[in-house]
Design a protein around this motif. Structure first.
Motif, mmCIF file in Angstrom:
data_model
loop_
_atom_site.group_PDB
_atom_site.id
_atom_site.type_symbol
_atom_site.label_atom_id
_atom_site.label_comp_id
_atom_site.label_asym_id
_atom_site.label_seq_id
_atom_site.Cartn_x
_atom_site.Cartn_y
_atom_site.Cartn_z
ATOM 1 N N PRO A 1 48.828 48.229 34.045
ATOM 2 C CA PRO A 1 47.699 47.866 34.909
ATOM 3 C C PRO A 1 47.373 46.387 34.747
ATOM 4 O O PRO A 1 47.428 45.851 33.649
ATOM 5 N N ALA A 2 47.052 45.750 35.852
ATOM 6 C CA ALA A 2 46.775 44.318 35.819
ATOM 7 C C ALA A 2 45.979 43.911 37.051
ATOM 8 O O ALA A 2 45.951 44.625 38.052
ATOM 9 N N VAL A 3 45.336 42.758 36.928
ATOM 10 C CA VAL A 3 44.691 42.100 38.057
ATOM 11 C C VAL A 3 45.259 40.690 38.098
ATOM 12 O O VAL A 3 45.325 39.992 37.086
ATOM 13 N N ASP A 4 45.693 40.300 39.282
ATOM 14 C CA ASP A 4 46.389 39.048 39.516
ATOM 15 C C ASP A 4 45.469 38.088 40.263
ATOM 16 O O ASP A 4 44.778 38.491 41.194
ATOM 17 N N ILE A 5 45.455 36.834 39.853
ATOM 18 C CA ILE A 5 44.725 35.807 40.594
ATOM 19 C C ILE A 5 45.721 35.110 41.517
ATOM 20 O O ILE A 5 46.835 34.797 41.113
#
Length: 177
Positions: A92-96
């Motif tokens: 799981p990740a959040v990318d900018i």
């Protein structure tokens, strides 16, 4: 409605008035060179993209912002957060991410908007880690990533297009506003 003001920019949710200016940005081959397979997007594809970004806002509580110049109100691009579902190995990740019209490059707007977005992610949305994914060779994006204080984590291959991607990250313990 979520808005962020920086000294020169307003980061806000999307409106119908943003479709044409963003489609003009998306129609520039130099802007799109490092995104996906490098193809430009037409008006319909741009509308679908904005709809996906707005859906992500509704589902995740974050997404890509429309970025406008405070001085003129003109749309200069998109900067924000996204779940990189197309890259399962980082989940799981959040990318900018960011994309600005070419005439706005080299003026510090991407860094200014990305810094505000990173602060929003870590302080307002309570995320403890944010990643940045960029194609190897995209030195302009790498410069923004460095200014954000992100560190190189690993390299991988784009599963859809075969490009070499570089993954950078920062977590709350490393972040300095």
């Amino acid at each position: 409605m979520t808005e962020i003001r920086t000294p020169r920019l307003l980061l806000r949710r999307w409106s119908d008035d943003d479709l044409v200016p963003l489609s003009e940005i998306n129609a520039d081959p130099e802007v799109m060179r490092w995104i996906g397979d490098g193809s430009t997007l037409d008006l319909d594809s741009t509308a679908e993209e904005i709809e996906r970004w707005e859906d992500e806002w509704d589902e995740e509580g974050f997404g890509l912002f429309a970025v406008e110049l405070l001085a003129s109100g003109e749309l200069i691009g998109a900067v924000g957060l996204s779940v990189p579902e197309d890259l399962p190995e980082v989940m799981p990740a959040v990318d900018i991410r960011w994309r600005l019209g070419r005439q706005y490059w080299g003026q510090g707007y991407a860094s200014e908007a990305a810094q505000a977005t990173l602060e929003f992610a870590l302080q307002d949305r309570g995320l403890d880690r944010v990643i940045a994914v960029h194609r190897a060779g995209n030195e302009d994006s790498e410069n923004v990533i460095r200014k954000l204080g992100m560190v190189h984590e690993r390299d991988t291959e784009d599963p859809e297009h075969g490009h070499l991607l570089q993954i950078h990250s920062i977590d709350l313990t490393e972040y300095e506003a």
